[in-house]
Design an enzyme around this catalytic site. Structure first.
Site, short mmCIF file in Angstrom:
data_model
loop_
_atom_site.label_atom_id
_atom_site.label_comp_id
_atom_site.label_asym_id
_atom_site.label_seq_id
_atom_site.Cartn_x
_atom_site.Cartn_y
_atom_site.Cartn_z
N ASN A 248 0.83 -1.21 0.00
CA ASN A 248 0.00 0.00 0.00
C ASN A 248 0.87 1.26 0.00
O ASN A 248 1.96 1.28 0.58
CB ASN A 248 -1.00 0.00 1.16
CG ASN A 248 -0.38 -0.20 2.52
OD1 ASN A 248 0.65 -0.84 2.65
ND2 ASN A 248 -1.01 0.34 3.55
N VAL A 249 0.37 2.27 -0.70
CA VAL A 249 1.09 3.54 -0.86
C VAL A 249 0.09 4.66 -0.58
O VAL A 249 -0.78 4.95 -1.41
CB VAL A 249 1.66 3.67 -2.29
CG1 VAL A 249 2.39 5.01 -2.47
CG2 VAL A 249 2.61 2.51 -2.60
N GLU A 250 0.20 5.26 0.61
CA GLU A 250 -0.79 6.26 1.04
C GLU A 250 -0.43 7.65 0.55
O GLU A 250 0.61 7.87 -0.08
CB GLU A 250 -0.93 6.19 2.57
CG GLU A 250 -1.45 4.82 3.01
CD GLU A 250 -1.68 4.70 4.51
OE1 GLU A 250 -1.23 5.57 5.28
OE2 GLU A 250 -2.33 3.70 4.89
N CYS B 47 -4.09 0.78 -2.52
CA CYS B 47 -4.00 -0.49 -1.79
C CYS B 47 -2.88 -1.36 -2.38
O CYS B 47 -2.49 -1.19 -3.54
CB CYS B 47 -5.32 -1.25 -1.88
SG CYS B 47 -6.64 -0.57 -0.87
N GLU C 241 -3.05 -4.34 -3.38
CA GLU C 241 -3.50 -5.13 -4.54
C GLU C 241 -3.45 -4.29 -5.82
O GLU C 241 -3.23 -4.82 -6.91
CB GLU C 241 -4.93 -5.63 -4.31
CG GLU C 241 -5.08 -6.57 -3.12
CD GLU C 241 -5.31 -5.86 -1.79
OE1 GLU C 241 -4.96 -4.67 -1.67
OE2 GLU C 241 -5.85 -6.50 -0.88
N CYS D 111 -10.12 -5.44 0.21
CA CYS D 111 -11.34 -4.63 0.28
C CYS D 111 -12.16 -4.86 -1.01
O CYS D 111 -11.69 -5.52 -1.96
CB CYS D 111 -10.99 -3.15 0.44
SG CYS D 111 -10.26 -2.40 -1.03
N CYS E 41 -10.55 -3.83 -4.25
CA CYS E 41 -9.43 -4.70 -4.62
C CYS E 41 -9.90 -6.06 -5.09
O CYS E 41 -9.25 -6.69 -5.92
CB CYS E 41 -8.46 -4.82 -3.45
SG CYS E 41 -7.58 -3.27 -3.23
N1 THU Z 1 -5.43 -1.61 2.31
C1 THU Z 1 -4.85 -2.37 1.33
O1 THU Z 1 -3.70 -2.16 0.96
N2 THU Z 1 -5.60 -3.36 0.79
C2 THU Z 1 -6.88 -3.65 1.13
O2 THU Z 1 -7.50 -4.51 0.52
C3 THU Z 1 -7.50 -2.97 2.27
C4 THU Z 1 -6.77 -1.81 2.80
C5 THU Z 1 -4.65 -0.49 2.86
C6 THU Z 1 -5.17 0.87 2.46
C7 THU Z 1 -4.60 1.74 3.57
O3 THU Z 1 -3.29 2.14 3.19
C8 THU Z 1 -4.51 0.81 4.76
O4 THU Z 1 -4.70 -0.50 4.27
C9 THU Z 1 -5.56 1.11 5.82
O5 THU Z 1 -6.84 1.12 5.28
#
Ligand code: THU
Length: 129
Positions: free
Chosen positions: A44-46, A55, A57, A88, A91
């Site tokens: 994940n890259v916020e 996310c 994925e 999620c 994804c």
């Molecule tokens: N996140 C994912 O990388 N994949 C998912 O399927 C659910 C959530 C990440 C997004 C965010 O950076 C962190 O989890 C918290 O929601």
């Protein structure tokens, strides 16, 4: 092609170590066995504009395309501490695009096909020709 689930889980955990997650603090890693035998991963890259975060994925789908394409055969998602995480909803759709109904996913209920994880999925077959 038979997935080595322990290897996929380990690859997801290592990928999670690369996460950029200063806002949630949750490191997420995804890994997939690809139809040609290779493994791709993502993290994940916020973003400071929270809603723009990617996310694990999503970045893995980018890796799939960047490293030769193909189809997802089996997918695992894990936190940086090794917990199983379910993709999620968005994804699941992304995995479905590149894996279809038969792609396998590591879930708390065991290994399940995407047809069970995203039933009655919208897919390319629903678009006009
Ligand atoms: N996140 C994912 O990388 N994949 C998912 O399927 C659910 C959530 C990440 C997004 C965010 O950076 C962190 O989890 C918290 O929601």
């Amino acid at each position: 092609m038979t997935p080595d689930w322990e290897e996929l889980r380990a690859a997801a955990i290592s990928a999670a170590a690369n996460a950029y997650c200063p806002y949630s603090g949750l490191q997420v890693g995804a890994s997939a066995l690809v139809s040609d035998g290779r493994t791709v991963t993502g993290c994940n890259v916020e973003n400071a504009s929270y809603g723009l975060g990617l996310c694990a994925e999503c970045t893995m789908a980018g890796q799939l395309r960047l490293t030769g394409g193909g189809r997802f055969v089996a997918v695992a998602c894990r936190s940086g501490t090794g917990e199983l995480l379910m993709p999620c909803g968005r994804c699941r759709q992304i995995i479905y695009e590149f894996g279809g109904p038969d792609c396998l996913l590591d879930t708390p209920q065991g290994i399940l096909p995407m047809s069970e994880v995203l039933p009655d999925a919208f897919g390319p077959e629903h678009l006009p020709a």
